[in-house]
Enzyme design. Structure first.
Site, short mmCIF file in Angstrom:
data_model
loop_
_atom_site.label_atom_id
_atom_site.label_comp_id
_atom_site.label_asym_id
_atom_site.label_seq_id
_atom_site.Cartn_x
_atom_site.Cartn_y
_atom_site.Cartn_z
N ASN A 44 0.91 -1.25 -0.03
CA ASN A 44 0.17 -0.46 0.40
C ASN A 44 0.54 1.14 -0.05
O ASN A 44 1.01 1.45 1.25
CB ASN A 44 -0.83 -0.13 1.62
CG ASN A 44 -2.08 -0.93 1.07
OD1 ASN A 44 -2.77 -1.20 0.01
ND2 ASN A 44 -1.92 -1.23 2.89
N GLU A 87 -7.70 -3.39 -3.22
CA GLU A 87 -8.41 -1.93 -1.97
C GLU A 87 -8.67 -0.53 -1.66
O GLU A 87 -7.30 -0.58 -0.90
CB GLU A 87 -7.98 -2.92 -0.97
CG GLU A 87 -7.61 -4.54 -0.65
CD GLU A 87 -6.89 -5.30 0.74
OE1 GLU A 87 -6.50 -4.36 1.24
OE2 GLU A 87 -8.07 -5.75 1.48
N ARG A 96 -15.95 -13.20 -3.20
CA ARG A 96 -14.16 -13.26 -3.43
C ARG A 96 -12.91 -14.03 -3.35
O ARG A 96 -12.18 -14.51 -4.80
CB ARG A 96 -14.13 -12.20 -1.64
CG ARG A 96 -13.19 -12.51 -1.77
CD ARG A 96 -12.76 -11.40 -0.59
NE ARG A 96 -11.41 -10.89 -0.86
CZ ARG A 96 -10.66 -10.71 0.01
NH1 ARG A 96 -11.85 -9.81 1.80
NH2 ARG A 96 -9.51 -10.44 1.19
N ASP A 150 -8.09 -14.94 1.75
CA ASP A 150 -6.92 -13.88 2.06
C ASP A 150 -5.84 -14.45 3.24
O ASP A 150 -5.96 -13.98 4.37
CB ASP A 150 -7.43 -12.74 2.99
CG ASP A 150 -6.67 -11.34 3.34
OD1 ASP A 150 -5.53 -11.66 3.00
OD2 ASP A 150 -6.87 -10.24 3.60
N GLU A 163 -0.87 -12.17 10.95
CA GLU A 163 -2.48 -11.09 10.39
C GLU A 163 -3.63 -12.06 11.38
O GLU A 163 -3.92 -11.76 11.91
CB GLU A 163 -2.62 -10.25 9.60
CG GLU A 163 -3.52 -9.87 9.42
CD GLU A 163 -4.01 -9.24 8.14
OE1 GLU A 163 -2.85 -9.76 7.11
OE2 GLU A 163 -4.71 -8.67 7.56
N GLU A 203 -6.63 -23.11 15.79
CA GLU A 203 -7.42 -23.56 14.84
C GLU A 203 -8.38 -24.07 14.87
O GLU A 203 -9.36 -23.78 15.45
CB GLU A 203 -7.24 -24.29 13.23
CG GLU A 203 -8.38 -24.88 12.42
CD GLU A 203 -7.87 -26.13 11.59
OE1 GLU A 203 -7.32 -27.14 11.64
OE2 GLU A 203 -8.42 -25.59 10.30
#
Ligand code: GCW
Length: 663
Positions: free
Chosen positions: A187, A270, A320, A349, A377, A494
């Site tokens: 970004n 994005e 998506r 993602d 993340e 998980e």
């Protein structure tokens, strides 16, 4: 002269509790004449081309256990050979600097006594890291999705003057075979846009450091730069002015940094600008940049994370998970030879578990880099132990069955069609934290990524032991315990987070901790569709978005039916009633309860194991790990209780074992 090892950093390259090699140094002096110097304590070994010995230093080379020599003959690029001419003597030979560095670290990371003779070469040409570092601290901080402190490269809108920490980073990356680094966040904001224009001197400084370790320097560029910092009034890739602007920019960049690697681009993704704004395709956009950098030997990494992030949640026809394949697969074979498509391993993602990206199964005439995320993340943000090689192995071992059912596995397909220019890219997890990665054990993920990119068949277990041996000087039994702590930690994570591959039940924006409906009515396209009857995303060809049909037929058949679909990905591919019986014999709702209770219990067991082994590590390491484990357990309990309560309230089905579920 460049010392290859930091003296003080807590990492596998030295620091408290690290292996005895903390006193070693390798110095590479001027690649061109092939002079290589190794020092252990004060003993130097110096060898020149062809193996002629140039001399010993200081104390006469008494500790000459490891020699490194550069040979004039042509070897494979970046490859090296280990020779063990006599017991206690290890020789590394290589044809180029990268091979030398890689060979040296091959010995270093294992210890000279543990290597055997043989030839080594990387399986892939691209072994790249993307730093998501911002020059200006913005809403995402100094490192977007960074969990280890501020950027080591940028501060207050500038590149830092003192690059010694960055040099240590370069050394660290070279030690595991990384050969390319993109300096800034994909970004690209206003200041970073000028890296390739007004701030070239800074880029040149960073590139000079990377060069010492055989690492190519890349910069993420703003697709709209000709418009925003140039004198052109458009960013249309077919506009002559735009093409000329990028050509001139490339000339200046390579004029300043002759061996510059190239550009990384996040376009039409994005809210970033891209060719779609001008009704052009990604082929138009990528090839325009490729043309500008080609005369200089440059490469364009073009990211395929392109999807509609302004989706109406009511619109069930948009999926998506289809987006990257829909946008890019039709153009297979049309990208220039110096374009690499950078594709996230999963189609959503970086979730804890996803089906693999169908785009990766469709590009047969295009250079590809598989993108992984080392920064945690969505996997506990370096507060939780989550050993990612197990996740990566799971994805990379997926059989994609182009022609028939079964193989090849995803990792075996990298580069089989287009040869060179293929490999792996990952988002880095380092920051200015003294231990580099926030959680000391998150170093294992960085280490493993580099090694996996070099040798994609390595097992998670091998990588854990290798990293531990290279990092902590502990007895074998303690190392085995630490390895056992890492292995299985992804499955534990998980188990207490989102069930059966459904993904995205995280807190919006921060992406840490549970918020089951946090993204359910947003424009981001990440839905789980839980209602009173069932949960999951129908991606079948028969009744859903048809995303499964983007896979090769035999692979699609493995996911299309409930009978065939593996439990672990059930809700990624199907919407099912809570009473649906899994292959495991449990119902979906009972699995959700059981897995969340078990996940917390496994977390507690990890902590007990940790308490048994913590004394063997330096106190500064243990102290950090203690704090993080406390947070991991708190967070796991929060996940368990929120997810179980949510599904109890939705379904009204009680836990068959009568455990406490909050109502
Ligand atoms: O996972 C998402 C992150 C964004 C990131 C984006 C991307 C750099 O939440 O922070 O932006 O992916 O990969 O481009």
């Amino acid at each position: 002269m460049a010392s290859l090892f930091p003296a003080s950093d807590r990492c596998w390259l030295g620091g408290p509790g690290s292996v005895e090699l903390a006193h070693w140094q390798l110095e590479v002096d001027g690649a061109d004449d092939g002079l290589v110097t190794i020092a252990r304590d004060h003993a130097l070994l110096v060898r020149r081309h062809g193996g002629a010995e140039a001399g010993y230093g200081a104390d006469g080379g008494a500790s000459g256990m490891l020699r490194v020599e550069q040979v004039a003959e042509n070897g494979p690029p970046e490859g090296f050979e280990i020779l063990t001419p006599e017991p206690g003597r290890v020789v590394v030979r290589a044809a180029d600097r990268r091979g030398l560095v890689a060979g040296f670290f091959h010995v270093w990371n294992r210890g000279p006594g543990a290597v055997s003779a043989g030839r080594h070469r990387p399986a892939t040409a691209i072994r790249m890291l993307n730093d998501w570092d911002n020059m200006v601290v913005d809403a995402m901080g100094s490192v977007e999705r960074g969990y280890a402190g501020p950027s080591i490269l940028f501060s207050g809108g500038e590149m830092v003057d003192d690059l010694s920490r960055f040099r240590d980073y370069a050394r660290l990356l070279a030690s595991v075979g990384i050969n390319a680094l993109c300096l800034n966040n994909v970004n690209v904001n206003d200041v970073e846009t000028t890296l390739v224009t007004d701030r070239l001197d800074d880029v040149a400084r960073a590139a000079a450091v990377l060069r010492e370790y055989g690492i190519a320097c890349y910069v993420a560029v703003n697709y709209a730069a000709p418009l925003t910092v140039g004198d052109v009034d458009t960013a249309d890739p077919l506009d002559d002015g735009v093409r000329a602007w990028w050509r001139a920019t490339a000339e200046r960049v390579w004029g300043r940094i002759g061996d510059f690697g190239g550009f990384v681009v996040k376009a039409d993704s994005e809210n970033r600008p891209g060719p779609f704004r001008y009704d052009r395709t990604h082929v138009d956009g990528a090839n325009m940049l490729a043309e500008a950098v080609a005369p200089h030997g440059g490469t364009v990494f073009w990211r395929c994370f392109v999807y509609d992030n302004h989706q109406d949640w009511r619109d069930r026809s948009t999926d998506r998970a289809r987006a990257a394949a829909d946008h890019f697969a039709p153009f297979d074979g049309q990208f220039a030879d110096n374009v690499v498509l950078q594709v996230k391993f999963g189609p959503i993602d970086f979730q804890t578990r996803e089906g693999v990206s169908p785009l990766l199964t469709r590009l047969r005439a295009t250079h590809v880099a598989i993108e992984l995320q080392i920064t945690q993340e969505y996997t506990g943000q370096q507060k939780h132990v989550c050993y990612l090689p197990e996740l990566w192995r799971d994805a990379l071992d997926t059989e994609i069955g182009w022609e028939t059912d079964g193989g090849p596995r995803l990792y075996e397909t990298v580069g089989v069609h287009t040869g060179r220019h293929n490999g792996f890219v990952a988002v880095s997890n380092v920051g200015a934290d003294p231990n580099w990665t926030g959680h000391p054990f998150a170093q294992a993920n960085l280490y493993a990524f580099g090694r996996l990119a070099w040798e994609p068949s390595l097992t998670a277990e091998e990588l854990a032991h290798e990293w531990l041996r290279a990092t902590y000087a502990v007895p074998d039994a303690a190392r085995d315990e630490l390895a056992a702590l890492l292995l299985g930690s992804w499955q534990t994570y998980e188990a207490y987070t989102a069930p059966l591959g459904v993904g995205f039940m995280v807190t919006p924006h921060t992406h840490y901790g549970p918020s089951v409906d946090g993204y359910e009515y947003t424009p981001w396209g990440t839905y789980h569709f839980a209602d009173r009857d069932g949960v999951g995303v129908d991606r079948t060809v028969a009744t859903g978005s048809g995303m499964i049909g983007l896979y090769p037929p035999a692979m699609a058949a493995r996911y299309e039916t409930l009978d065939a679909c593996p439990d672990a990905l059930l809700l990624f591919f199907h919407h099912v009633p809570y009473g649906h019986v899994l292959h495991s014999g449990s119902t979906v709702i009972q699995h959700i309860y059981d897995s969340h209770f078990a996940g917390v219990e496994q977390g507690e067991a990890m902590i007990r194991r940790w308490h048994g082994v913590r004394e063997s590590l330096p106190s500064e390491v243990s102290a950090v790990v203690d704090v993080r484990f406390a947070e991991q357990l708190r967070s796991a309990i929060e996940w368990r209780d929120q997810v179980n309560t949510y599904f109890w309230r939705k379904s009204g089905v009680p836990d068959a074992r009568g455990r406490l579920i909050h109502r």
